[in-house]
Write an enzyme that holds these catalytic residues in place. Structure first.
Site, PDB file in Angstrom:
ATOM      1  N   PHE A  59     123.194   6.840  16.217  1.00 47.81           N
ATOM      2  CA  PHE A  59     123.987   7.162  15.001  1.00 47.81           C
ATOM      3  C   PHE A  59     122.928   7.707  13.929  1.00 47.81           C
ATOM      4  O   PHE A  59     121.861   7.385  13.891  1.00 47.81           O
ATOM      5  CB  PHE A  59     124.461   5.761  14.473  1.00 47.81           C
ATOM      6  CG  PHE A  59     125.270   6.001  13.266  1.00 47.81           C
ATOM      7  CD1 PHE A  59     126.783   6.252  13.446  1.00 47.81           C
ATOM      8  CD2 PHE A  59     124.890   5.814  12.003  1.00 47.81           C
ATOM      9  CE1 PHE A  59     127.490   6.378  12.452  1.00 47.81           C
ATOM     10  CE2 PHE A  59     125.806   5.726  11.089  1.00 47.81           C
ATOM     11  CZ  PHE A  59     126.945   6.060  11.044  1.00 47.81           C
ATOM     12  N   ASP A  69     119.937  -1.518  17.845  1.00 52.88           N
ATOM     13  CA  ASP A  69     120.944  -1.696  16.917  1.00 52.88           C
ATOM     14  C   ASP A  69     121.982  -2.038  17.731  1.00 52.88           C
ATOM     15  O   ASP A  69     122.534  -1.501  18.635  1.00 52.88           O
ATOM     16  CB  ASP A  69     121.021  -0.064  16.303  1.00 52.88           C
ATOM     17  CG  ASP A  69     121.817  -0.048  15.329  1.00 52.88           C
ATOM     18  OD1 ASP A  69     122.823  -0.846  15.036  1.00 52.88           O
ATOM     19  OD2 ASP A  69     121.733   0.787  14.164  1.00 52.88           O
ATOM     20  N   TYR A  92     130.720  -5.396   9.286  1.00 50.04           N
ATOM     21  CA  TYR A  92     131.974  -5.006   8.930  1.00 50.04           C
ATOM     22  C   TYR A  92     132.737  -4.575  10.095  1.00 50.04           C
ATOM     23  O   TYR A  92     134.028  -4.055   9.919  1.00 50.04           O
ATOM     24  CB  TYR A  92     131.903  -3.963   7.583  1.00 50.04           C
ATOM     25  CG  TYR A  92     131.124  -3.001   8.009  1.00 50.04           C
ATOM     26  CD1 TYR A  92     131.130  -1.823   8.518  1.00 50.04           C
ATOM     27  CD2 TYR A  92     129.723  -3.012   7.489  1.00 50.04           C
ATOM     28  CE1 TYR A  92     130.253  -0.838   8.849  1.00 50.04           C
ATOM     29  CE2 TYR A  92     128.814  -1.917   7.538  1.00 50.04           C
ATOM     30  CZ  TYR A  92     129.193  -1.027   8.546  1.00 50.04           C
ATOM     31  OH  TYR A  92     127.976  -0.143   8.541  1.00 50.04           O
ATOM     32  N   LYS A  93     132.165  -4.147  11.162  1.00 53.69           N
ATOM     33  CA  LYS A  93     133.016  -3.578  12.432  1.00 53.69           C
ATOM     34  C   LYS A  93     133.460  -4.874  13.238  1.00 53.69           C
ATOM     35  O   LYS A  93     134.423  -5.495  12.851  1.00 53.69           O
ATOM     36  CB  LYS A  93     131.814  -2.858  13.061  1.00 53.69           C
ATOM     37  CG  LYS A  93     131.554  -1.472  12.451  1.00 53.69           C
ATOM     38  CD  LYS A  93     130.369  -0.662  12.969  1.00 53.69           C
ATOM     39  CE  LYS A  93     130.028   0.522  12.272  1.00 53.69           C
ATOM     40  NZ  LYS A  93     128.658   0.958  12.564  1.00 53.69           N
ATOM     41  N   ARG A 104     138.874   7.964  19.057  1.00 56.45           N
ATOM     42  CA  ARG A 104     138.285   6.769  19.360  1.00 56.45           C
ATOM     43  C   ARG A 104     139.246   5.718  19.285  1.00 56.45           C
ATOM     44  O   ARG A 104     140.034   5.561  18.243  1.00 56.45           O
ATOM     45  CB  ARG A 104     137.006   6.805  18.503  1.00 56.45           C
ATOM     46  CG  ARG A 104     135.826   6.138  18.876  1.00 56.45           C
ATOM     47  CD  ARG A 104     134.817   6.305  17.876  1.00 56.45           C
ATOM     48  NE  ARG A 104     134.865   5.607  16.651  1.00 56.45           N
ATOM     49  CZ  ARG A 104     134.199   5.115  15.958  1.00 56.45           C
ATOM     50  NH1 ARG A 104     132.986   4.969  16.343  1.00 56.45           N
ATOM     51  NH2 ARG A 104     134.378   4.925  14.723  1.00 56.45           N
TER      52      ARG A 104
END
Ligand SMILES: *Cc1c(COP(=O)(O)O)cnc(C)c1O
Length: 397
Positions: free
Chosen positions: A113, A184, A209-210, A356
């Site tokens: 990312f 990560d 938050y995912k 996605r």
């Protein structure tokens, strides 16, 4: 065996919607509003500043850290929440680099990312150092690790394709070359089985938050191995990482444990929402979640491939090499996703051409996958996506 039918009722999903974007922002737990309201009225409202002691606000960062730790194979006392993931990347990398002062290469991969890479670059500039970020293709990471490497900085699951690194093998390769690892877990925590201790990982970071459903902007977390914690000097040495913050000493002496990775005041209201979101994980085994995720993912892939010849699977076909998301390529992927969203199936788009879908067994079942496939087939067969309105890009994709 985990009862995943029971966890579904813990989330408040809008009627008629199929939510396949829990890999970007998890849904709101039914108890979140009450928990945050309680924190505002009973704690902040009634206790005011006494809340730091009487409502255990100060302890919540490590207590909640341990709750996350259970889901990622981290022993008690090795995880703390706070700040944002990007900051935790900076902190972990800075600490790891200081433990390898004679080396100047950080290895990462082109599927990482961008924020993780930007933070590394920014850190090097702050340090005024000659560190080099060696970015290689994901399948070339192992070969890129040599004796010049200080740190291997990787995101386990690729945010776009869902490709999954072999954490155990790459950590072992890094250690064999004398390097440290920073993993990560943004797309791993709450998504797949992770065994930080078993893989002998040095540092790990992630967000909540995912897949953990902590709410928009809920804090990040950091893990430091028990073997290293005594040696680690936090680069962002804030007062709440101090051994005795209320002694107000003028020199920084780190907390003896994971508390040293705390920077400043914890986000108490956000932590109230995260805490209640983690209730949904009580009694849930990640092995069961992962097995279920594979079932649902295979169902999605089979359904799409059987009837949508213009969509190409971008995710690894072997479920062992995949996280808990499925991506397909289409040259007009953005418009396809906008058409899907308009029909009540929410996934997302990642440039240049990926649609996605996050697979989150805590609140998804076969009927959701079947409905999504059915609508996608309809949209592709009728070219319903092919309108100027659906092609128009919004700021957040
Ligand atoms: C989501 C994500 C981030 C986001 O970082 P924030 O600081 O929370 O905005 C960073 N890294 C990875 C790998 C991610 O997937």
């Amino acid at each position: 065996m985990t009862n995943l039918n029971a966890t579904r009722s813990r989330f408040d999903l809008p009627e008629g919607l199929v939510y396949l974007d829990g890999n970007s922002l998890g849904p709101v737990p039914c108890d979140a509003a009450a928990a945050v309201t309680r924190a505002i009225t009973d704690e902040w409202g009634e206790l005011l500043v006494r809340g730091w002691n009487d409502a255990d606000w100060m302890e919540s960062s490590t207590r909640i850290g341990d709750r996350i730790g259970r889901l990622i194979g981290a022993p008690e006392g090795t995880v703390i929440v706070g700040d944002t993931l990007s900051l935790k990347v900076y902190q972990a990398l800075a600490a790891a680099l200081e433990l390898r002062p004679e080396r100047n290469v950080v290895v990462s991969d082109s599927g990482n990312f961008p924020s993780d890479l930007y933070m590394a670059d920014g850190l090097f500039r702050t340090m005024g150092s000659s560190h080099e970020l060696r970015i290689v293709a994901p399948d070339a990471v192992s070969d890129a690790i040599d004796e010049s490497v200080a740190v291997v900085l990787l995101t386990e699951v690729d945010y776009r394709t869902g490709r999954r690194h072999d954490m155990g093998a790459l950590t072992a390769a890094a250690h064999a070359a004398g390097a440290l690892t920073v993993w990560d877990l943004a797309h791993s925590a709450g998504a797949i089985e992770v065994d930080l201790a078993g893989c002998d990982v040095d540092f790990a970071v992630g967000c909540t938050y995912k897949y953990l459903n902590g709410g928009p902007g809920s804090p990040g977390f950091i893990f430091v191995s028990e073997a290293l914690i005594d040696e680690v000097r936090p680069a962002l040495s804030g007062w709440l990482g101090h051994e005795t913050p209320f002694a107000f000493d003028l020199d920084f002496r780190p907390d003896p444990g994971i508390g040293r990775m705390r920077i400043g005041t914890p986000p108490v209201l956000a932590l109230a929402a995260l805490d209640v979101a983690l209730d949904a994980w009580e009694g849930v085994e990640m092995a069961d979640v992962q097995a279920r995720s594979i079932e649902l993912s295979e169902r999605l892939i089979a359904g799409v491939e059987a009837s949508c010849p213009t969509l190409d699977l971008a995710s690894p076909r072997n479920p062992d090499n995949r996280g808990s998301q499925v991506a397909f390529r289409h040259p007009e992927g953005y418009a396809v996703m906008q058409a899907l969203i308009a029909c009540g199936v929410i996934g997302d788009f990642r440039a240049p051409d990926l649609i996605r879908f996050g697979i989150t067994p805590l609140y998804l079942e076969e009927a959701d996958i079947d409905r999504a496939v059915e609508i996608l087939i309809e949209i592709m067969a009728s070219d319903a996506w092919d309108t100027p309105e659906y092609r128009k890009r919004k700021a957040v994709t």
